[in-house]
Write a protein that holds these residues in place. Sequence first.
Motif, PDB file in Angstrom:
ATOM      1  N   UNK A 151      35.523  45.903 -13.982  1.00  0.00           N
ATOM      2  CA  UNK A 151      35.750  44.573 -13.397  1.00  0.00           C
ATOM      3  C   UNK A 151      34.490  43.839 -12.968  1.00  0.00           C
ATOM      4  N   UNK A 152      33.406  44.552 -12.689  1.00  0.00           N
ATOM      5  CA  UNK A 152      32.127  43.908 -12.382  1.00  0.00           C
ATOM      6  C   UNK A 152      32.221  42.918 -11.240  1.00  0.00           C
ATOM      7  N   UNK A 153      31.961  41.643 -11.539  1.00  0.00           N
ATOM      8  CA  UNK A 153      31.993  40.586 -10.526  1.00  0.00           C
ATOM      9  C   UNK A 153      33.380  39.983 -10.355  1.00  0.00           C
ATOM     10  N   UNK A 154      34.330  40.371 -11.206  1.00  0.00           N
ATOM     11  CA  UNK A 154      35.704  39.912 -11.051  1.00  0.00           C
ATOM     12  C   UNK A 154      36.120  38.727 -11.894  1.00  0.00           C
ATOM     13  N   UNK A 155      35.285  38.281 -12.836  1.00  0.00           N
ATOM     14  CA  UNK A 155      35.670  37.092 -13.595  1.00  0.00           C
ATOM     15  C   UNK A 155      36.903  37.309 -14.474  1.00  0.00           C
ATOM     16  N   UNK A 156      37.117  38.541 -14.980  1.00  0.00           N
ATOM     17  CA  UNK A 156      38.341  38.775 -15.763  1.00  0.00           C
ATOM     18  C   UNK A 156      39.549  38.933 -14.845  1.00  0.00           C
ATOM     19  N   UNK A 161      32.683  47.528  -3.700  1.00  0.00           N
ATOM     20  CA  UNK A 161      32.646  46.965  -2.346  1.00  0.00           C
ATOM     21  C   UNK A 161      32.798  45.447  -2.376  1.00  0.00           C
ATOM     22  N   UNK A 162      32.092  44.802  -3.277  1.00  0.00           N
ATOM     23  CA  UNK A 162      32.168  43.345  -3.397  1.00  0.00           C
ATOM     24  C   UNK A 162      33.564  42.893  -3.825  1.00  0.00           C
ATOM     25  N   UNK A 163      34.152  43.581  -4.802  1.00  0.00           N
ATOM     26  CA  UNK A 163      35.490  43.225  -5.282  1.00  0.00           C
ATOM     27  C   UNK A 163      36.544  43.400  -4.193  1.00  0.00           C
ATOM     28  N   UNK A 164      36.429  44.463  -3.423  1.00  0.00           N
ATOM     29  CA  UNK A 164      37.402  44.694  -2.348  1.00  0.00           C
ATOM     30  C   UNK A 164      37.331  43.587  -1.303  1.00  0.00           C
ATOM     31  N   UNK A 165      36.143  43.106  -1.018  1.00  0.00           N
ATOM     32  CA  UNK A 165      35.999  41.978  -0.087  1.00  0.00           C
ATOM     33  C   UNK A 165      36.555  40.699  -0.717  1.00  0.00           C
ATOM     34  N   UNK A 166      36.197  40.470  -1.977  1.00  0.00           N
ATOM     35  CA  UNK A 166      36.586  39.255  -2.685  1.00  0.00           C
ATOM     36  C   UNK A 166      38.105  39.106  -2.793  1.00  0.00           C
ATOM     37  N   UNK A 167      38.815  40.198  -3.034  1.00  0.00           N
ATOM     38  CA  UNK A 167      40.265  40.132  -3.262  1.00  0.00           C
ATOM     39  C   UNK A 167      41.067  40.721  -2.103  1.00  0.00           C
ATOM     40  N   UNK A 168      40.445  40.872  -0.968  1.00  0.00           N
ATOM     41  CA  UNK A 168      41.072  41.466   0.205  1.00  0.00           C
ATOM     42  C   UNK A 168      42.382  40.781   0.601  1.00  0.00           C
TER      43      UNK A 168
END
Length: 192
Positions: free
Chosen positions: A18-23, A46-53
Amino acid sequence: LIRTGRDPRDCSILDVGSGAGHWIDFWLDQNVDSVTGIEISDEAVNSLKIQYNDLDNVTIEHADIASGDVDLGEFDIVSAIGVMFHIVDDDRWEQAVSNICEGLQAGGTGFIGGEFGRITANKQFHKTDEFESLEERVDDGEAELLVNKRLRSQRKWKKAIEGNNCQSVRTIETPVPDYITTPENNVLIVQK
């Protein structure tokens, strides 16, 4: 999606790498039921969990798709765009293909982005995995070159997919200008 006739609305999605979450964002824009992102990088997880929390329909898993003990369940759609060529070890790649096929429920569709030619070849070499800048990555004196991408042939893909109770439906080639050299311009469609 249009060419396959697959309507993603109300589908469950597994997004590999998923990387940065663009997909993940792309799938959410398609009004899917749920997205599970799998990512190997600690920082990205860690970044994805914050982004989609705040989203109940997004789950982020810290796992390696090339691991023999990954079990994320079954999904309507598995998406692995721009990911699989980074698995340069053939045994680990075959395990990742197996995990992707196992992750598809009956009738499920997989979308794998990459380059699928006549031969298997290594591309995009680098000298170190530890670097602060792009210049440092490629200019590390006498260090041994490391492979960054391994592109597998269509024949190798077909054999791996069919050996895992799936079928390679077709490869959709996307025309790109000559000045773009990424191996992400084609999509292999897999069906279970």
